[in-house]
Design an enzyme around this catalytic site. Structure first.
Site, mmCIF file in Angstrom:
data_model
loop_
_atom_site.group_PDB
_atom_site.id
_atom_site.type_symbol
_atom_site.label_atom_id
_atom_site.label_comp_id
_atom_site.label_asym_id
_atom_site.label_seq_id
_atom_site.Cartn_x
_atom_site.Cartn_y
_atom_site.Cartn_z
ATOM 1 C CG HIS A 142 39.800 27.234 39.896
ATOM 2 N ND1 HIS A 142 39.014 26.637 38.938
ATOM 3 C CD2 HIS A 142 40.234 28.396 39.364
ATOM 4 C CE1 HIS A 142 38.989 27.397 37.866
ATOM 5 N NE2 HIS A 142 39.713 28.479 38.101
ATOM 6 N NE ARG A 143 41.679 28.799 48.957
ATOM 7 C CZ ARG A 143 42.022 30.080 49.016
ATOM 8 N NH1 ARG A 143 41.116 31.000 49.206
ATOM 9 N NH2 ARG A 143 43.274 30.416 48.881
ATOM 10 C CB ALA A 144 34.414 25.723 45.564
#
Ligand SMILES: Nc1ncnc2c1ncn2[C@@H]1O[C@H](COP(=O)(O)OP(=O)(O)OP(=O)(O)O)[C@@H](O)[C@H]1O
Length: 373
Positions: free
Chosen positions: A311-313
């Site tokens: 979910h970093r993006a």
């Protein structure tokens, strides 16, 4: 203990710097053969690279930039030139870690002691761009700890390294793909905790190490370790410019700078000032820009369509889009902000299946945003 603190934080008076004062300082630098920087606003084209750098300076929580591209495409000129348009920050006078006088919870041991004694003074200075050379030794990067001295004198035995200098500034790593593994590990640790910890023979010293990482690399010389690639939020590709007029302009400007740097800097000062004030305005506006549920839905749909890991993006796209809106002077985030941010966040994060070269496509990005996928 804190109740016994009697000292006050003293401000070192600083007169507002008139442009003429600024030019005098530049002239002084030039005559003292110090390095005079090519103004960032004199760079021809390369808008994406410049935007990625500027967004990070407005909002350091975005998480850094990786500039990939051919040699001689103004990568280092842009990063070094950034220093001249960054706003000033307040630092504790004489602090090797650039401690923020307004954030005593994160003070180093020296600033804690100065505060206790009431000898803590405040200085204002420009945000620094600190170089991390590829061949730097471990001690030079993380700092060195003299164990024998540590036993006798405690933290005084610690000699700070590059990560200390870079705290609250920009850490520039040219040829980041050629870094030794120990440096990559130190960068990953610092990026995760915003703290640099040095441990030797059971003695441990920690200090704040919160910096914007800017890396540049030529992919022909090798790839970057995936863990580091994932940590650096934005990525931009730079190539040479194939427009004849622009190429001529590059040569003319460079010659102009080499022939008479003082005059060249004077010629670009109005442009530099415009950029400086746009950055400051964006910083002031940023807290008022917030994402709507619709914006977040669009970002989530993009990340699903582009098959990214984790979910970093999503988090990075949201931050970059919000900052882009602030840079454009808006409180509302548009789909164009999200597309622009996604173009910088996604290409290096798409999950590639073995034997499958999945190409990043801006058309596909727009189709997702327009609801056609
Ligand atoms: N778009 C541009 N605008 C202005 N100057 C440029 C541009 N592109 C290249 N230059 C000039 O070309 C020279 C090389 O640029 P620079 O040193 O920044 O390249 P680099 O991308 O960092 O490459 P390297 O990795 O080889 O150092 C500099 O003199 C710089 O001023």
């Amino acid at each position: 203990m804190s109740s016994s603190i009697t000292g006050t934080i003293k401000e070192v008076p600083k007169t507002a710097e008139a442009p003429s004062q600024y030019l005098e300082d530049i002239a002084r630098k030039a005559t003292r053969t110090e390095r005079v920087l090519y103004p960032i606003s004199a760079i021809v084209g390369q808008e994406k690279m410049l935007r990625a750098l500027i967004l990070n300076t407005i909002n350091p929580s975005i998480g850094g930039v990786l500039i990939r591209g051919q040699k001689g495409t103004a990568k280092s000129t842009a990063v070094r030139g950034l220093a001249e348009v960054l706003p000033e920050i307040e630092v504790v006078e004489g602090c090797k870690f650039n401690c923020d006088p307004k954030d005593p919870d994160k003070f180093c041991w020296e600033c804690t002691e100065k505060k206790r004694k009431g000898t803590l003074n405040v200085n204002k200075r420009q945000t620094k761009v600190v170089d991390l050379p590829v061949g730097a030794t471990e001690d030079r990067v993380v700092g060195s700890l003299d164990i024998e001295k540590a036993v006798r004198q405690g933290v005084q035995a610690f000699d700070p390294g590059i990560l200390a200098q870079a705290n609250r500034g920009i850490l520039y790593v040219d040829e980041i793909n050629l870094l030794d593994d120990f440096v990559v590990d130190a960068l990953l640790d610092a990026a995760a905790m915003n703290v640099n910890t040095v441990e030797r023979e059971g003695v441990s010293v920690s200090h704040p190490a919160n910096f914007i990482i800017v890396g540049s690399m030529n992919p022909e010389e090798g790839e970057l370790r995936p863990q580091l690639l994932d940590r650096i939020a934005l990525q931009v590709e730079v190539t040479g410019i194939y427009d004849v007029e622009q190429r001529i302009e590059i040569v003319e400007r460079r010659n102009g700078f080499n022939d008479d740097p003082k005059q060249f800097i004077r010629d670009y000062e109005a442009e530099q000032e415009k950029l400086r004030s746009k950055i400051v305005k964006a910083m002031q506006l940023l807290p008022r820009v917030s994402s709507t549920r619709e914006n977040l839905r669009t970002i989530a749909e993009i990340c699903i369509a582009f098959n990214v890991d984790g979910h970093r993006a999503d988090i990075m796209i949201e931050r970059a889009a919000r900052t882009n809106a602030a840079y454009e002077g808006r409180e509302r985030i548009t789909n164009d902000d999200i597309i622009e941010a996604s173009e910088m966040v996604l290409p290096h994060r798409m999950r590639k299946k073995p034997f499958e070269e999945e190409e990043f496509s801006v058309d596909q990005l727009r189709a997702v945003v327009d609801g056609n996928i």
